[in-house]
Design a protein around this motif. Structure first.
Motif, PDB file in Angstrom:
ATOM      1  N   LEU A   1      19.193 -51.851 -15.974  1.00 17.07           N
ATOM      2  CA  LEU A   1      19.733 -50.507 -16.138  1.00 17.07           C
ATOM      3  C   LEU A   1      18.851 -49.682 -17.066  1.00 17.07           C
ATOM      4  CD1 LEU A   1      22.111 -48.622 -15.500  1.00 17.07           C
ATOM      5  CD2 LEU A   1      23.259 -49.550 -17.508  1.00 17.07           C
ATOM      6  N   PHE A   2      18.316 -50.314 -18.095  1.00 23.34           N
ATOM      7  CA  PHE A   2      17.412 -49.625 -19.017  1.00 23.34           C
ATOM      8  C   PHE A   2      16.145 -49.181 -18.295  1.00 23.34           C
ATOM      9  CE2 PHE A   2      14.022 -49.607 -22.213  1.00 23.34           C
ATOM     10  CZ  PHE A   2      14.580 -48.739 -23.149  1.00 23.34           C
ATOM     11  N   ARG A   3      15.609 -50.037 -17.423  1.00 18.26           N
ATOM     12  CA  ARG A   3      14.405 -49.684 -16.658  1.00 18.26           C
ATOM     13  C   ARG A   3      14.678 -48.519 -15.716  1.00 18.26           C
ATOM     14  NH1 ARG A   3      13.553 -55.756 -16.198  1.00 18.26           N
ATOM     15  NH2 ARG A   3      11.761 -56.121 -17.529  1.00 18.26           N
ATOM     16  N   TRP A   4      15.835 -48.539 -15.046  1.00 18.46           N
ATOM     17  CA  TRP A   4      16.195 -47.466 -14.130  1.00 18.46           C
ATOM     18  C   TRP A   4      16.340 -46.146 -14.886  1.00 18.46           C
ATOM     19  CZ3 TRP A   4      15.989 -45.873  -9.446  1.00 18.46           C
ATOM     20  CH2 TRP A   4      16.794 -44.854  -9.000  1.00 18.46           C
ATOM     21  N   CYS A   5      17.029 -46.175 -16.030  1.00 17.76           N
ATOM     22  CA  CYS A   5      17.206 -44.965 -16.833  1.00 17.76           C
ATOM     23  C   CYS A   5      15.870 -44.457 -17.373  1.00 17.76           C
ATOM     24  CB  CYS A   5      18.180 -45.220 -17.973  1.00 17.76           C
ATOM     25  SG  CYS A   5      19.857 -45.478 -17.416  1.00 17.76           S
ATOM     26  N   LEU A   6      14.979 -45.348 -17.706  1.00 14.15           N
ATOM     27  CA  LEU A   6      13.658 -44.954 -18.176  1.00 14.15           C
ATOM     28  C   LEU A   6      12.897 -44.214 -17.074  1.00 14.15           C
ATOM     29  CD1 LEU A   6      11.803 -45.264 -20.654  1.00 14.15           C
ATOM     30  CD2 LEU A   6      10.912 -47.329 -19.590  1.00 14.15           C
ATOM     31  N   LEU A   7      12.990 -44.694 -15.839  1.00 12.20           N
ATOM     32  CA  LEU A   7      12.354 -44.017 -14.711  1.00 12.20           C
ATOM     33  C   LEU A   7      12.964 -42.635 -14.499  1.00 12.20           C
ATOM     34  CD1 LEU A   7      10.432 -44.040 -12.252  1.00 12.20           C
ATOM     35  CD2 LEU A   7      12.306 -45.042 -10.963  1.00 12.20           C
TER      36      LEU A   7
ATOM     37  N   SER B   1       5.459 -40.749 -12.035  1.00 11.00           N
ATOM     38  CA  SER B   1       6.480 -41.276 -12.948  1.00 11.00           C
ATOM     39  C   SER B   1       6.675 -42.774 -12.747  1.00 11.00           C
ATOM     40  CB  SER B   1       7.800 -40.525 -12.787  1.00 11.00           C
ATOM     41  OG  SER B   1       8.340 -40.730 -11.512  1.00 11.00           O
ATOM     42  N   MET B   2       6.538 -43.258 -11.512  1.00  4.06           N
ATOM     43  CA  MET B   2       6.627 -44.700 -11.282  1.00  4.06           C
ATOM     44  C   MET B   2       5.464 -45.432 -11.947  1.00  4.06           C
ATOM     45  SD  MET B   2       8.021 -45.049  -7.376  1.00  4.06           S
ATOM     46  CE  MET B   2       7.540 -46.744  -7.304  1.00  4.06           C
ATOM     47  N   LEU B   3       4.267 -44.865 -11.865  1.00  2.00           N
ATOM     48  CA  LEU B   3       3.106 -45.486 -12.506  1.00  2.00           C
ATOM     49  C   LEU B   3       3.254 -45.494 -14.025  1.00  2.00           C
ATOM     50  CD1 LEU B   3       0.234 -44.034 -10.317  1.00  2.00           C
ATOM     51  CD2 LEU B   3       1.172 -46.350 -10.266  1.00  2.00           C
ATOM     52  N   LEU B   4       3.748 -44.386 -14.576  1.00  7.43           N
ATOM     53  CA  LEU B   4       3.982 -44.332 -16.023  1.00  7.43           C
ATOM     54  C   LEU B   4       5.066 -45.330 -16.444  1.00  7.43           C
ATOM     55  CD1 LEU B   4       3.905 -40.491 -16.682  1.00  7.43           C
ATOM     56  CD2 LEU B   4       2.247 -42.186 -17.459  1.00  7.43           C
ATOM     57  N   GLN B   5       6.095 -45.469 -15.617  1.00  5.88           N
ATOM     58  CA  GLN B   5       7.171 -46.397 -15.935  1.00  5.88           C
ATOM     59  C   GLN B   5       6.690 -47.834 -15.864  1.00  5.88           C
ATOM     60  OE1 GLN B   5       9.184 -48.605 -13.916  1.00  5.88           O
ATOM     61  NE2 GLN B   5      10.747 -48.932 -15.465  1.00  5.88           N
ATOM     62  N   ILE B   6       5.820 -48.142 -14.934  1.00 12.02           N
ATOM     63  CA  ILE B   6       5.278 -49.503 -14.838  1.00 12.02           C
ATOM     64  C   ILE B   6       4.469 -49.834 -16.092  1.00 12.02           C
ATOM     65  CG2 ILE B   6       3.570 -50.907 -13.607  1.00 12.02           C
ATOM     66  CD1 ILE B   6       4.588 -49.588 -11.020  1.00 12.02           C
ATOM     67  N   GLY B   7       3.636 -48.895 -16.535  1.00 10.74           N
ATOM     68  CA  GLY B   7       2.860 -49.123 -17.758  1.00 10.74           C
ATOM     69  C   GLY B   7       3.738 -49.239 -18.988  1.00 10.74           C
ATOM     70  N   LEU B   8       4.741 -48.377 -19.091  1.00  4.80           N
ATOM     71  CA  LEU B   8       5.658 -48.434 -20.223  1.00  4.80           C
ATOM     72  C   LEU B   8       6.515 -49.686 -20.173  1.00  4.80           C
ATOM     73  CD1 LEU B   8       6.375 -46.779 -22.691  1.00  4.80           C
ATOM     74  CD2 LEU B   8       8.091 -45.606 -21.314  1.00  4.80           C
ATOM     75  N   ASP B   9       6.895 -50.107 -18.971  1.00  3.13           N
ATOM     76  CA  ASP B   9       7.669 -51.330 -18.803  1.00  3.13           C
ATOM     77  C   ASP B   9       6.865 -52.543 -19.267  1.00  3.13           C
ATOM     78  OD1 ASP B   9       9.910 -52.870 -17.794  1.00  3.13           O
ATOM     79  OD2 ASP B   9       8.576 -53.453 -16.148  1.00  3.13           O
ATOM     80  N   TRP B  10       5.590 -52.552 -18.934  1.00  5.30           N
ATOM     81  CA  TRP B  10       4.728 -53.658 -19.365  1.00  5.30           C
ATOM     82  C   TRP B  10       4.623 -53.693 -20.892  1.00  5.30           C
ATOM     83  CZ3 TRP B  10       0.033 -53.625 -21.968  1.00  5.30           C
ATOM     84  CH2 TRP B  10      -0.616 -54.842 -22.047  1.00  5.30           C
ATOM     85  N   ALA B  11       4.434 -52.498 -21.494  1.00  2.00           N
ATOM     86  CA  ALA B  11       4.296 -52.437 -22.956  1.00  2.00           C
ATOM     87  C   ALA B  11       5.588 -52.833 -23.649  1.00  2.00           C
ATOM     88  CB  ALA B  11       3.872 -51.032 -23.376  1.00  2.00           C
ATOM     89  N   LEU B  12       6.719 -52.370 -23.142  1.00  2.00           N
ATOM     90  CA  LEU B  12       7.998 -52.721 -23.759  1.00  2.00           C
ATOM     91  C   LEU B  12       8.315 -54.205 -23.574  1.00  2.00           C
ATOM     92  CD1 LEU B  12      10.194 -49.643 -22.799  1.00  2.00           C
ATOM     93  CD2 LEU B  12       9.188 -50.178 -25.024  1.00  2.00           C
ATOM     94  N   GLY B  13       7.890 -54.770 -22.460  1.00  2.00           N
ATOM     95  CA  GLY B  13       8.073 -56.207 -22.256  1.00  2.00           C
ATOM     96  C   GLY B  13       7.238 -57.033 -23.217  1.00  2.00           C
ATOM     97  N   ARG B  14       6.014 -56.578 -23.488  1.00  2.00           N
ATOM     98  CA  ARG B  14       5.147 -57.295 -24.429  1.00  2.00           C
ATOM     99  C   ARG B  14       5.670 -57.194 -25.867  1.00  2.00           C
ATOM    100  NH1 ARG B  14       0.963 -60.503 -22.928  1.00  2.00           N
ATOM    101  NH2 ARG B  14      -0.371 -59.611 -24.508  1.00  2.00           N
ATOM    102  N   LEU B  15       6.331 -56.070 -26.185  1.00  2.00           N
ATOM    103  CA  LEU B  15       6.870 -55.879 -27.533  1.00  2.00           C
ATOM    104  C   LEU B  15       8.210 -56.575 -27.736  1.00  2.00           C
ATOM    105  CD1 LEU B  15       6.027 -52.113 -28.089  1.00  2.00           C
ATOM    106  CD2 LEU B  15       4.926 -54.083 -29.165  1.00  2.00           C
ATOM    107  N   GLY B  16       8.820 -57.052 -26.666  1.00  5.33           N
ATOM    108  CA  GLY B  16      10.087 -57.763 -26.773  1.00  5.33           C
ATOM    109  C   GLY B  16      11.302 -56.853 -26.872  1.00  5.33           C
TER     110      GLY B  16
END
Length: 66
Positions: free
Chosen positions: A47-53, A22-37
């Motif tokens: 808080l959004f990142r923590w809740c996503l994890l 789940s941490m690896l998936l969150q890192i990938g999703l975090d990168w994608a969401l950061g690129r999308l703004g």
């Protein structure tokens, strides 16, 4: 499903590899969401990142303990 996994003779809880996954998936999703703004539109990005994890980890572990 067993609640322990034997890795090289050492018993470890099943939730540990799920948490790492789940941490690896969150890192990938975090990168994608950061690129999308997306984080520019979120009130509290940390808080959004923590809740996503938590959501990803719960979604992976809930079928295991049902």
């Amino acid at each position: 499903m067993p609640h322990e996994i034997a890795v090289f003779g050492i018993l470890m809880p099943t939730l540990l590899p799920l948490f790492v996954l789940s941490m690896l998936l969150q890192i990938g999703l975090d990168w994608a969401l950061g690129r999308l703004g997306v984080y520019e539109k979120v009130w509290h990005p940390a808080l959004f990142r923590w809740c996503l994890l938590i959501v990803i980890f719960s979604g992976l572990s809930l079928p295991l303990y049902r």
